[in-house]
Motif scaffolding. Structure first.
Motif, PDB file in Angstrom:
ATOM      1  N   GLU A 111      19.887 -35.342   1.016  1.00  0.00           N
ATOM      2  CA  GLU A 111      20.522 -36.432   0.259  1.00  0.00           C
ATOM      3  C   GLU A 111      22.022 -36.532   0.592  1.00  0.00           C
ATOM      4  O   GLU A 111      22.576 -37.619   0.686  1.00  0.00           O
ATOM      5  N   ASN A 112      22.662 -35.382   0.821  1.00  0.00           N
ATOM      6  CA  ASN A 112      24.094 -35.388   1.171  1.00  0.00           C
ATOM      7  C   ASN A 112      24.363 -36.186   2.441  1.00  0.00           C
ATOM      8  O   ASN A 112      25.348 -36.928   2.522  1.00  0.00           O
ATOM      9  N   ASP A 113      23.488 -35.986   3.436  1.00  0.00           N
ATOM     10  CA  ASP A 113      23.640 -36.724   4.696  1.00  0.00           C
ATOM     11  C   ASP A 113      23.477 -38.218   4.464  1.00  0.00           C
ATOM     12  O   ASP A 113      24.199 -39.044   5.033  1.00  0.00           O
ATOM     13  N   LEU A 114      22.488 -38.554   3.633  1.00  0.00           N
ATOM     14  CA  LEU A 114      22.266 -39.978   3.327  1.00  0.00           C
ATOM     15  C   LEU A 114      23.505 -40.581   2.659  1.00  0.00           C
ATOM     16  O   LEU A 114      23.980 -41.652   3.043  1.00  0.00           O
ATOM     17  N   ARG A 115      24.081 -39.847   1.696  1.00  0.00           N
ATOM     18  CA  ARG A 115      25.271 -40.363   1.000  1.00  0.00           C
ATOM     19  C   ARG A 115      26.432 -40.535   1.976  1.00  0.00           C
ATOM     20  O   ARG A 115      27.188 -41.506   1.920  1.00  0.00           O
ATOM     21  N   GLY A 120      28.240 -43.974   2.831  1.00  0.00           N
ATOM     22  CA  GLY A 120      29.688 -44.045   2.606  1.00  0.00           C
ATOM     23  C   GLY A 120      30.422 -44.618   3.818  1.00  0.00           C
ATOM     24  O   GLY A 120      31.424 -45.319   3.675  1.00  0.00           O
ATOM     25  N   LYS A 121      29.943 -44.302   5.009  1.00  0.00           N
ATOM     26  CA  LYS A 121      30.664 -44.809   6.200  1.00  0.00           C
ATOM     27  C   LYS A 121      29.848 -45.887   6.932  1.00  0.00           C
ATOM     28  O   LYS A 121      29.922 -46.015   8.159  1.00  0.00           O
ATOM     29  N   ARG A 122      29.073 -46.647   6.158  1.00  0.00           N
ATOM     30  CA  ARG A 122      28.185 -47.641   6.795  1.00  0.00           C
ATOM     31  C   ARG A 122      28.963 -48.707   7.557  1.00  0.00           C
ATOM     32  O   ARG A 122      28.448 -49.302   8.492  1.00  0.00           O
ATOM     33  N   SER A 123      30.223 -48.934   7.178  1.00  0.00           N
ATOM     34  CA  SER A 123      30.985 -49.970   7.902  1.00  0.00           C
ATOM     35  C   SER A 123      31.220 -49.564   9.362  1.00  0.00           C
ATOM     36  O   SER A 123      31.501 -50.401  10.214  1.00  0.00           O
ATOM     37  N   GLU A 124      31.067 -48.258   9.648  1.00  0.00           N
ATOM     38  CA  GLU A 124      31.198 -47.811  11.056  1.00  0.00           C
ATOM     39  C   GLU A 124      29.984 -48.220  11.899  1.00  0.00           C
ATOM     40  O   GLU A 124      30.046 -48.220  13.119  1.00  0.00           O
ATOM     41  N   PHE A 125      28.866 -48.489  11.204  1.00  0.00           N
ATOM     42  CA  PHE A 125      27.637 -48.843  11.936  1.00  0.00           C
ATOM     43  C   PHE A 125      27.477 -50.362  11.904  1.00  0.00           C
ATOM     44  O   PHE A 125      26.683 -50.900  11.136  1.00  0.00           O
ATOM     45  N   LYS A 126      28.288 -51.008  12.754  1.00  0.00           N
ATOM     46  CA  LYS A 126      28.371 -52.469  12.695  1.00  0.00           C
ATOM     47  C   LYS A 126      27.133 -53.173  13.241  1.00  0.00           C
ATOM     48  O   LYS A 126      26.895 -54.337  12.943  1.00  0.00           O
ATOM     49  N   ASN A 127      26.348 -52.429  14.039  1.00  0.00           N
ATOM     50  CA  ASN A 127      25.231 -53.090  14.727  1.00  0.00           C
ATOM     51  C   ASN A 127      23.906 -52.975  13.983  1.00  0.00           C
ATOM     52  O   ASN A 127      22.881 -53.426  14.487  1.00  0.00           O
ATOM     53  N   ILE A 128      23.913 -52.304  12.833  1.00  0.00           N
ATOM     54  CA  ILE A 128      22.659 -52.159  12.089  1.00  0.00           C
ATOM     55  C   ILE A 128      22.861 -52.576  10.632  1.00  0.00           C
ATOM     56  O   ILE A 128      23.974 -52.545  10.117  1.00  0.00           O
ATOM     57  N   ASP A 129      21.743 -52.950  10.018  1.00  0.00           N
ATOM     58  CA  ASP A 129      21.764 -53.309   8.595  1.00  0.00           C
ATOM     59  C   ASP A 129      21.123 -52.134   7.840  1.00  0.00           C
ATOM     60  O   ASP A 129      19.904 -51.983   7.830  1.00  0.00           O
ATOM     61  N   LEU A 130      21.956 -51.293   7.255  1.00  0.00           N
ATOM     62  CA  LEU A 130      21.480 -50.087   6.570  1.00  0.00           C
ATOM     63  C   LEU A 130      21.022 -50.501   5.175  1.00  0.00           C
ATOM     64  O   LEU A 130      21.825 -50.629   4.271  1.00  0.00           O
ATOM     65  N   ALA A 131      19.711 -50.703   5.010  1.00  0.00           N
ATOM     66  CA  ALA A 131      19.286 -51.426   3.804  1.00  0.00           C
ATOM     67  C   ALA A 131      18.195 -50.738   2.999  1.00  0.00           C
ATOM     68  O   ALA A 131      17.723 -51.310   2.010  1.00  0.00           O
ATOM     69  N   GLY A 132      17.794 -49.540   3.407  1.00  0.00           N
ATOM     70  CA  GLY A 132      16.660 -48.986   2.663  1.00  0.00           C
ATOM     71  C   GLY A 132      16.634 -47.476   2.603  1.00  0.00           C
ATOM     72  O   GLY A 132      17.368 -46.785   3.322  1.00  0.00           O
ATOM     73  N   GLU A 169      21.907 -46.060  -8.274  1.00  0.00           N
ATOM     74  CA  GLU A 169      23.254 -45.489  -8.196  1.00  0.00           C
ATOM     75  C   GLU A 169      24.016 -46.048  -6.980  1.00  0.00           C
ATOM     76  O   GLU A 169      25.175 -46.450  -7.092  1.00  0.00           O
ATOM     77  N   LEU A 170      23.343 -46.096  -5.839  1.00  0.00           N
ATOM     78  CA  LEU A 170      24.022 -46.573  -4.627  1.00  0.00           C
ATOM     79  C   LEU A 170      24.381 -48.056  -4.719  1.00  0.00           C
ATOM     80  O   LEU A 170      25.317 -48.525  -4.070  1.00  0.00           O
ATOM     81  N   ASN A 171      23.617 -48.783  -5.530  1.00  0.00           N
ATOM     82  CA  ASN A 171      23.848 -50.235  -5.641  1.00  0.00           C
ATOM     83  C   ASN A 171      24.804 -50.591  -6.786  1.00  0.00           C
ATOM     84  O   ASN A 171      24.953 -51.775  -7.098  1.00  0.00           O
ATOM     85  N   ARG A 172      25.404 -49.578  -7.422  1.00  0.00           N
ATOM     86  CA  ARG A 172      26.184 -49.840  -8.643  1.00  0.00           C
ATOM     87  C   ARG A 172      27.283 -50.884  -8.425  1.00  0.00           C
ATOM     88  O   ARG A 172      27.375 -51.843  -9.163  1.00  0.00           O
ATOM     89  N   SER A 173      28.078 -50.740  -7.363  1.00  0.00           N
ATOM     90  CA  SER A 173      29.166 -51.719  -7.232  1.00  0.00           C
ATOM     91  C   SER A 173      28.810 -52.879  -6.298  1.00  0.00           C
ATOM     92  O   SER A 173      29.371 -53.973  -6.433  1.00  0.00           O
ATOM     93  N   GLU A 174      27.916 -52.652  -5.374  1.00  0.00           N
ATOM     94  CA  GLU A 174      27.434 -53.774  -4.543  1.00  0.00           C
ATOM     95  C   GLU A 174      26.021 -53.441  -4.072  1.00  0.00           C
ATOM     96  O   GLU A 174      25.643 -52.269  -3.990  1.00  0.00           O
ATOM     97  N   THR A 175      25.227 -54.467  -3.752  1.00  0.00           N
ATOM     98  CA  THR A 175      23.846 -54.215  -3.338  1.00  0.00           C
ATOM     99  C   THR A 175      23.817 -53.728  -1.893  1.00  0.00           C
ATOM    100  O   THR A 175      24.198 -54.461  -0.977  1.00  0.00           O
ATOM    101  N   ILE A 176      23.407 -52.499  -1.730  1.00  0.00           N
ATOM    102  CA  ILE A 176      23.252 -51.934  -0.382  1.00  0.00           C
ATOM    103  C   ILE A 176      21.760 -51.751  -0.095  1.00  0.00           C
ATOM    104  O   ILE A 176      21.236 -52.212   0.907  1.00  0.00           O
ATOM    105  N   ILE A 177      21.094 -51.091  -1.036  1.00  0.00           N
ATOM    106  CA  ILE A 177      19.675 -50.755  -0.825  1.00  0.00           C
ATOM    107  C   ILE A 177      18.785 -51.896  -1.323  1.00  0.00           C
ATOM    108  O   ILE A 177      18.758 -52.207  -2.515  1.00  0.00           O
TER     109      ILE A 177
END
Ligand SMILES: Cc1ncc(COP(=O)(O)O)c(C=O)c1O
Length: 419
Positions: free
Chosen positions: A173-177, A181-193, A221-229
């Motif tokens: 879970e730590n790796d997932l978090r 947290g740094k998803r903006s570095e992965f500009k070429n993928i939609d990290l959505a699930g 929890e991950l979607n608290r401030s914006e929808t990611i998942i």
């Protein structure tokens, strides 16, 4: 299940098995198309339109079976470029395909991205970076879900448990978090699930409820401030009761898709995410029998061995997982039962279908049926000892159809230069 005795002869939807053994020889996989259709429909109908039910090809990847399942509106879950190529050939549309697997190669990921499949499951930080790199070069933006290893016990056989920390699957879970947290570095993928598959042959709703609650809690929890998942994928794993798969019996579920949906949907729906499931075994396991002929019968030190022409190379589950499957004579008789070991011709002591099994007395040359072999049967077969793989026949609308020819020596030897 369409297998029952008619006048003491095992039949599949009215077609007698000995005639098929004469026509197609043994060992022979025999499928009932109706069983697959009914179970694919049952899974699809149990869930809502926004949810996605994707059949796990690894359970059985015969092309005719894939086409049948696709015609019922299911998507596909694949674990290799080979399975992906076959799913596309079977007519699954790329957006209905999910690619899972712990060790996908660069070329396999590139193929999936090029085909613009619906979802790629990443199982490590390195894999996320790799998918991002490959997608950058390709200029497409694949949707990616992260597979978590939640350390939840599926309470199944240790070899088919996948959700515990000593299993190789998923990430902490730590790796997932960290990745989120740094998803903006992965500009070429939609990290959505998020994806979790805790294991196979799960027979109780409790591990699913625990998994769904964990996934829903994390997504909220991950979607608290914006929808990611936006996607929660709970994998496959719904089990069947193999011991009950006897001729004439058609109730062998531990848990139905309706019961699963009833337990799970109320947990997932408040998250607003779409739910994905990847069932394999539940859909195809009861649809098939393996027909085999008794080659020899002998006794060693009081142990009676019934040696069949099918072996672990044709059907591996008993050798691999100590799985037990009912084995019945194709001609039903009231001859007394005796305790026997039913074994194959392969040069391995683990080549055994059943130990100390109570089988009505049979003679050499008799036909037997190993029941419930539609999942992880043919798909796990091999050429070890150079036995050609068996043929596969399916009963469709009361008629037999050869859906895979018996392998030939030429096919087995193909690719080896003769010099
Ligand atoms: C990720 C994943 N999804 C789905 C399945 C299908 O499981 P089952 O055939 O038990 O439904 C498996 C089986 O190993 C799997 O690893």
């Amino acid at each position: 299940m369409g297998f029952n005795y008619i006048d003491d002869i095992l039949s599949c939807n009215g077609i007698t098995v000995p005639d098929l053994a004469d026509e197609f020889d043994t060992p022979l996989y025999l499928y009932d198309a109706e069983s697959i259709e009914q179970r694919a429909n049952a899974f699809r109908d149990a869930f809502n339109d926004v949810d996605s039910i994707q059949y796990a090809l690894k359970a059985n990847s015969n092309l005719s079976i894939l086409k049948l399942i696709r015609s019922k509106g299911l998507g596909a879950d694949v674990v290799s470029a080979g399975e992906l190529a076959l799913a596309i050939k079977a007519g699954f549309s790329p957006e209905e395909i999910t690619f899972t697997g712990v060790g996908k190669r660069n070329d396999e990921l590139a193929f999936a991205i090029e085909k613009q499949i619906g979802l790629i499951i990443a199982e490590s930080k390195s894999e996320v970076a790799l998918i991002n790199d490959i997608a950058g070069a390709d200029s497409r933006k694949p949707t990616v879900a992260l597979r978590i290893n939640p350390n939840i016990d599926a309470k199944t056989h240790k070899n088919i448990s996948t959700g515990l920390h000593h299993n190789k699957f998923g990430m902490e879970e730590n790796d997932l978090r960290e990745l989120i947290g740094k998803r903006s570095e992965f500009k070429n993928i939609d990290l959505a699930g998020i994806h979790i598959h805790i294991g196979s042959q799960v027979s109780d709703s409790a591990p699913y409820i625990e998994t769904a609650e964990y996934a829903a809690g994390l997504a909220t929890e991950l979607n608290r401030s914006e929808t990611i998942i936006r996607i929660i994928n709970l994998g496959g794993g719904l089990g069947v009761n193999y011991d009950k798969m006897l001729p004439g019996v058609d109730e062998y579920n531990h848990l139905t898709p309706e019961q699963l949906a009833k337990n799970i949907l109320s947990i997932i729906e408040p998250t607003g995410c779409s739910l994905y499931f990847e069932p394999g075994r539940w859909i195809v396991a009861p649809s098939a029998i393996l027909i085999t002929r008794v080659s020899y019968i002998k006794t060693i030190g009081g142990n009676k061995f019934v040696i069949t022409d099918a072996g672990m190379t044709d059907f591996m589950r008993p050798s691999l997982y100590q799985a037990t499957h009912p084995i019945v004579p194709i001609i039903n008789s009231d001859s007394p039962k005796e305790q026997v070991n039913i074994v194959g011709p392969i040069c391995e002591s683990t080549d055994s279908f059943a130990e100390d099994y109570l089988l009505p007395q049979v003679s050499e040359g008799a036909l037997l049926a190993i029941m419930g072999v539609g999942a992880y049967g043919y798909s796990m077969s091999s050429n070890y000892n150079l036995h050609p793989r068996p043929a596969e026949v399916m009963i469709v609308n009361g008629k037999s159809r050869l859906i895979r020819k018996r392998e030939t020596f030429d096919q087995m030897f193909e690719g080896m230069p003769d010099n």
